[in-house]
Design a protein around this motif. Structure first.
Motif, short mmCIF file in Angstrom:
data_model
loop_
_atom_site.label_atom_id
_atom_site.label_comp_id
_atom_site.label_asym_id
_atom_site.label_seq_id
_atom_site.Cartn_x
_atom_site.Cartn_y
_atom_site.Cartn_z
N TRP A 36 0.78 -1.16 -0.06
CA TRP A 36 -0.10 -0.09 0.21
C TRP A 36 0.79 1.16 -0.03
CZ3 TRP A 36 -5.57 -0.15 0.74
CH2 TRP A 36 -6.27 1.31 0.63
N ASP A 37 1.91 1.17 0.88
CA ASP A 37 2.54 2.30 1.16
C ASP A 37 3.27 2.81 -0.42
OD1 ASP A 37 1.94 2.64 3.47
OD2 ASP A 37 3.66 1.98 4.52
N PHE A 38 3.94 1.79 -0.93
CA PHE A 38 4.65 2.17 -2.02
C PHE A 38 3.63 2.40 -3.31
CE2 PHE A 38 6.55 1.41 -6.26
CZ PHE A 38 7.94 1.97 -6.20
N ALA A 39 2.49 1.72 -3.25
CA ALA A 39 1.86 2.14 -4.57
C ALA A 39 0.96 3.67 -4.34
CB ALA A 39 0.71 0.93 -4.61
N GLU A 40 0.85 3.85 -3.08
CA GLU A 40 0.11 5.31 -2.76
C GLU A 40 1.28 6.35 -3.07
OE1 GLU A 40 -2.70 6.44 0.85
OE2 GLU A 40 -0.73 6.51 1.48
N GLU A 41 2.58 6.08 -2.55
CA GLU A 41 3.50 7.09 -3.09
C GLU A 41 3.52 7.41 -4.40
OE1 GLU A 41 6.96 5.25 -1.48
OE2 GLU A 41 6.14 5.54 0.67
N HIS A 42 3.21 6.45 -5.28
CA HIS A 42 3.20 6.52 -6.76
C HIS A 42 1.88 6.71 -7.27
CE1 HIS A 42 7.08 4.89 -5.95
NE2 HIS A 42 7.51 5.37 -7.02
N THR A 73 5.06 -0.67 9.09
CA THR A 73 3.86 -1.25 9.46
C THR A 73 3.37 -0.93 10.78
OG1 THR A 73 4.46 -3.12 8.25
CG2 THR A 73 2.96 -3.68 9.62
N GLY A 74 4.06 -0.62 11.66
CA GLY A 74 3.72 -0.20 12.91
C GLY A 74 2.84 1.31 12.99
N LYS A 75 3.36 2.03 12.10
CA LYS A 75 2.74 3.20 11.76
C LYS A 75 1.48 3.17 11.19
CE LYS A 75 3.41 8.01 9.63
NZ LYS A 75 4.23 8.52 8.75
N ARG A 76 1.09 2.25 10.34
CA ARG A 76 -0.03 2.15 9.68
C ARG A 76 -1.06 1.42 11.00
NH1 ARG A 76 -1.83 4.86 5.41
NH2 ARG A 76 -0.11 4.66 3.60
N TYR A 77 -0.47 0.59 11.66
CA TYR A 77 -1.19 -0.30 12.75
C TYR A 77 -1.84 0.95 13.67
CZ TYR A 77 -2.37 -4.04 15.98
OH TYR A 77 -2.88 -4.80 16.86
N LEU A 78 -1.10 1.95 14.03
CA LEU A 78 -1.52 3.04 14.82
C LEU A 78 -2.42 4.02 14.24
CD1 LEU A 78 1.79 3.85 16.63
CD2 LEU A 78 -0.17 2.61 17.45
N ASP A 79 -2.57 3.88 12.66
CA ASP A 79 -3.34 4.84 12.19
C ASP A 79 -4.84 4.21 11.92
OD1 ASP A 79 -4.59 6.11 10.04
OD2 ASP A 79 -3.15 6.25 8.60
N ARG A 80 -5.72 4.93 12.79
CA ARG A 80 -7.11 4.44 12.97
C ARG A 80 -7.86 4.42 11.48
NH1 ARG A 80 -10.04 1.32 14.99
NH2 ARG A 80 -9.23 1.74 17.12
N ASP A 81 -7.66 5.42 10.68
CA ASP A 81 -8.38 5.53 9.30
C ASP A 81 -7.88 4.30 8.55
OD1 ASP A 81 -9.68 7.72 9.98
OD2 ASP A 81 -8.46 9.08 9.22
N PHE A 82 -6.67 4.05 8.51
CA PHE A 82 -6.09 2.92 7.73
C PHE A 82 -6.68 1.55 8.29
CE2 PHE A 82 -3.22 -0.48 6.70
CZ PHE A 82 -3.28 -0.23 5.16
#
Length: 234
Positions: A36-42, A73-82
């Motif tokens: 997700w992170d890579f695809a979103e960045e692009h 991954t930890g940053k995404r795990y803490l991201d409520r919206d994600f």
């Protein structure tokens, strides 16, 4: 080639336990977040779907400190919206091929139980491939390819170069007695040209035209790189 949508459909599992033992399973979170992170960045947007729709279980092994520290991954795990994206996923049967440029099948052992059992998923994957779109998998996500048959009656992976979670990795993960089948052997029995990295758990991605497969959780970002590269150069 179909008109570009700059959207990717991501498939995750609904299965939360093994059938032979009491271990819990589910989506391997990093295989979603790294891609997700890579695809979103692009510049790509993504939707998440599952065979049954609804809430998605997470494999507890993917939530260890080591796994959460890996590649954000930890940053995404803490991201409520994600994380809320996994609370009420779309059913695979409700997804339209025309809305996407590619389909990406995540792993986690749960997929071994519901991906190959989903006729809707098999049909969707075949349509993606036969309409000129990219089909990608990582790790156990390759199990979702085992029952996919093209309109000519041949297995999608027959004669194709592929990879997926290897049996030595299964043994090292202490899951050889728990899994319902051997993904590596299943791919090879269908006539796929299966390969692995030189060392277990090393990143390994195989491209055969519009079919892109990654071997293990540590290959998810590289799968995303390969998918994006194909989509932006078409």
């Amino acid at each position: 080639m179909p008109a570009a949508t700059n959207k990717i459909l991501i498939i995750v599992t609904n299965a939360d336990e093994y059938q032979k033992v009491g271990l819990r399973t589910g989506l391997w979170l990093g295989e979603l977040t790294h891609f997700w992170d890579f695809a979103e960045e692009h510049g790509f947007t993504m939707d998440v779907a599952s065979p049954s729709g609804g809430k998605i279980p997470l494999d507890p092994e993917s939530l260890t400190r080591q796994m959460l520290d890996a590649e954000g991954t930890g940053k995404r795990y803490l991201d409520r919206d994600f994380m809320d994206l996994l609370k009420d996923t779309m059913k695979v049967s409700d997804a339209s091929v025309d809305d996407y440029d590619a389909i990406y099948l995540t792993g986690g052992h749960g997929v071994m139980f519901d991906f190959p059992q989903s006729k809707d998923l098999e049909s969707l994957i075949a349509r993606f491939y036969e309409t000129g779109r990219v089909v990608a998998t990582v790790c156990h996500g390759a199990a979702g390819l085992l029952n996919v048959t093209l309109s000519n009656g041949e297995p999608l992976i027959k004669g194709k170069r592929v990879t997926g979670f290897s049996w030595p990795e299964e043994e090292l993960a202490n899951r050889a007695q728990a899994v319902p089948y051997n993904v590596q052997e299943g791919l090879k029995k269908l006539g796929a040209d299966y390969s692995t990295a030189a060392q277990p758990f090393a990143p390994h991605v195989v491209e055969d035209g519009r079919l892109i497969t990654g071997q293990n959780p540590f290959s998810a970002r590289a799968v995303a790189e390969a998918v994006v590269k194909q989509l932006v150069t078409e």
